[in-house]
Design a protein around this motif. Sequence first.
Motif, short mmCIF file in Angstrom:
data_model
loop_
_atom_site.label_atom_id
_atom_site.label_comp_id
_atom_site.label_asym_id
_atom_site.label_seq_id
_atom_site.Cartn_x
_atom_site.Cartn_y
_atom_site.Cartn_z
N THR A 251 0.78 -1.20 0.00
CA THR A 251 0.10 0.11 -0.16
C THR A 251 0.87 1.32 -0.02
OG1 THR A 251 -1.92 -1.06 1.17
CG2 THR A 251 -1.84 1.35 1.12
N TYR A 252 1.95 1.19 0.84
CA TYR A 252 2.74 2.35 0.69
C TYR A 252 3.37 2.65 -0.58
CZ TYR A 252 2.59 2.95 5.81
OH TYR A 252 2.41 3.10 7.10
N GLU A 253 3.81 1.57 -1.15
CA GLU A 253 4.54 1.75 -2.68
C GLU A 253 3.53 2.23 -3.60
OE1 GLU A 253 6.92 -1.26 -4.31
OE2 GLU A 253 7.69 -2.02 -2.32
N LYS A 254 2.33 1.85 -3.51
CA LYS A 254 1.28 2.32 -4.44
C LYS A 254 1.07 3.93 -4.29
CE LYS A 254 -1.22 -1.98 -4.54
NZ LYS A 254 -2.94 -2.57 -3.93
N ARG A 255 1.28 4.31 -3.29
CA ARG A 255 1.28 5.81 -2.97
C ARG A 255 2.66 6.34 -3.08
NH1 ARG A 255 -3.99 7.96 -1.35
NH2 ARG A 255 -5.28 6.19 -0.53
N GLY A 256 3.61 5.73 -3.64
CA GLY A 256 4.79 6.42 -4.24
C GLY A 256 5.93 6.64 -2.98
N LEU A 257 5.67 5.69 -1.84
CA LEU A 257 6.50 5.49 -0.74
C LEU A 257 7.16 4.41 -0.46
CD1 LEU A 257 3.99 7.29 1.82
CD2 LEU A 257 5.73 8.49 0.46
N LYS A 258 8.48 4.59 -0.09
CA LYS A 258 9.22 3.28 0.59
C LYS A 258 9.40 3.63 2.07
CE LYS A 258 13.80 0.87 0.15
NZ LYS A 258 15.00 0.54 -0.30
N VAL A 259 8.63 2.84 2.78
CA VAL A 259 8.58 2.93 4.38
C VAL A 259 9.24 2.18 5.16
CG1 VAL A 259 7.02 3.21 6.26
CG2 VAL A 259 6.29 4.16 4.09
N LYS A 260 10.20 2.56 6.04
CA LYS A 260 10.94 1.82 7.02
C LYS A 260 10.20 1.84 8.37
CE LYS A 260 15.59 1.00 9.10
NZ LYS A 260 16.90 1.77 9.28
N ILE A 261 9.79 1.06 9.09
CA ILE A 261 9.54 1.17 10.32
C ILE A 261 10.65 0.83 11.35
CG2 ILE A 261 7.86 -0.09 12.03
CD1 ILE A 261 5.92 -0.70 9.95
N VAL A 262 10.74 1.87 12.24
CA VAL A 262 11.66 1.86 13.45
C VAL A 262 11.23 1.52 14.61
CG1 VAL A 262 13.80 3.08 14.26
CG2 VAL A 262 13.00 3.53 12.02
N GLN A 263 11.32 0.07 15.03
CA GLN A 263 11.02 -0.27 16.31
C GLN A 263 11.38 0.50 17.49
OE1 GLN A 263 10.24 -4.56 17.27
NE2 GLN A 263 12.17 -4.71 16.29
N GLY A 264 10.38 0.79 18.35
CA GLY A 264 10.51 1.32 19.66
C GLY A 264 11.07 0.23 20.68
N GLY A 265 11.15 0.49 22.10
CA GLY A 265 11.49 -0.54 22.98
C GLY A 265 12.19 0.19 24.15
N PRO A 266 12.59 -0.67 25.05
CA PRO A 266 13.05 -0.21 26.34
C PRO A 266 14.00 0.92 26.20
CG PRO A 266 12.78 -2.72 26.32
CD PRO A 266 12.58 -2.08 25.06
N ASN A 267 14.90 0.74 25.24
CA ASN A 267 16.11 1.56 25.15
C ASN A 267 16.07 2.53 23.77
OD1 ASN A 267 17.50 0.20 27.27
ND2 ASN A 267 17.97 -1.33 25.84
N ALA A 268 15.01 2.57 23.22
CA ALA A 268 14.86 3.34 22.01
C ALA A 268 14.55 4.87 22.40
CB ALA A 268 13.72 2.97 21.11
N ALA A 269 14.72 5.56 21.56
CA ALA A 269 14.42 6.95 21.49
C ALA A 269 13.98 7.63 20.38
CB ALA A 269 15.93 7.64 21.98
#
Length: 338
Positions: A55-73
């Motif tokens: 779905t993102y590609e159909k909208r012209g996007l390449k999306v990277k999901i960056v996980q959160g977590g205990p030590n993420a900021a």
Amino acid sequence: MSKSLMMKSFFAAVGLSAVALGAQPAAALDEVSYGTNWLAQAEHGGFYQAVADGTYEKRGLKVKIVQGGPNAANRSLLIAGKVDFYMGGPLGDMDAVKQGIPLVSVASIFQKDPQVLLAHPDAGVETFADLAKMKTIFMAKEGYTTYFEWMKKNFKGFKDEQFKPYTFNPAPFIADKASAQQGYLTSEPYEIGKQAGWTPKVFLIADAGYGPYSTMITTTQTMIDKKSDVVQRFVDASLEGWYTYLYGDNKAANDLIKKDNPEMTDGQLAYSIAKMKEYGIVVSGDAETKGIGCITDERYKKFFESMVAIGVQPADLDYKKAYSTKFVCKGVGMALKK
């Protein structure tokens, strides 16, 4: 030239044109990243869905999901320009306004905050107000300074002496029938059921009147000013992803979630999805008629005023800088609900 030769020349030219057109590079996708607020889970499912099914590609996007977590900021990464979008919330956005940090939420996936209070099934707790009878309420500090202050103002009997820090270990609650515990609708009740062998009573704080948005798409004012079209496409594709995740085939999205978070189980995913639908976490209120992600001035104002009433936010805060309604409430993706 004979008619036969003319036709051969014509088709040869057409063929060359087709080859030339085929050789043109495809339009480059706009690369963006979205930082979540915790490890991959069903509560992030629509975003993973939009990656998994294109779905993102159909909208012209390449999306990277960056996980959160205990030590993420990831919120700090958004402020620093290292991610383009973040899974924010209204209190964090209002605090950013106070600090002069130009963060803006452009969609709210959850119309209801999934924060709950839990009680033993045989403790005589039948309503949210009955929780005031509990000797102890295990809460994280953030809950104690926000929704517990709201509870004290709006219900009789809640008092500071009930507070004990929640260490994200349910054992003290399980052992104490005269206690209640905070939790996430889609998480702690499931885990407690497995550990204790009984199902806790669940009280969604949002259904008692506590009204923040949750699981928002937050970005920077600079992103809105310079790449408004990218923001709109990311929002639209994410909303479509959420409809498909909740009401369509979500296997590929769940596979991606388990790849990012190997500790996630099929049982937990199924439970979380069922509870989000049962309690109207994503589709309720304005989202029923205007689509997932909807933010309205009236709803945001009401929550802001409730925070002013308990002293969490100053009355003169220019809270409208914290959000935008221009990207949502357009019914995007509603046709995917089956």
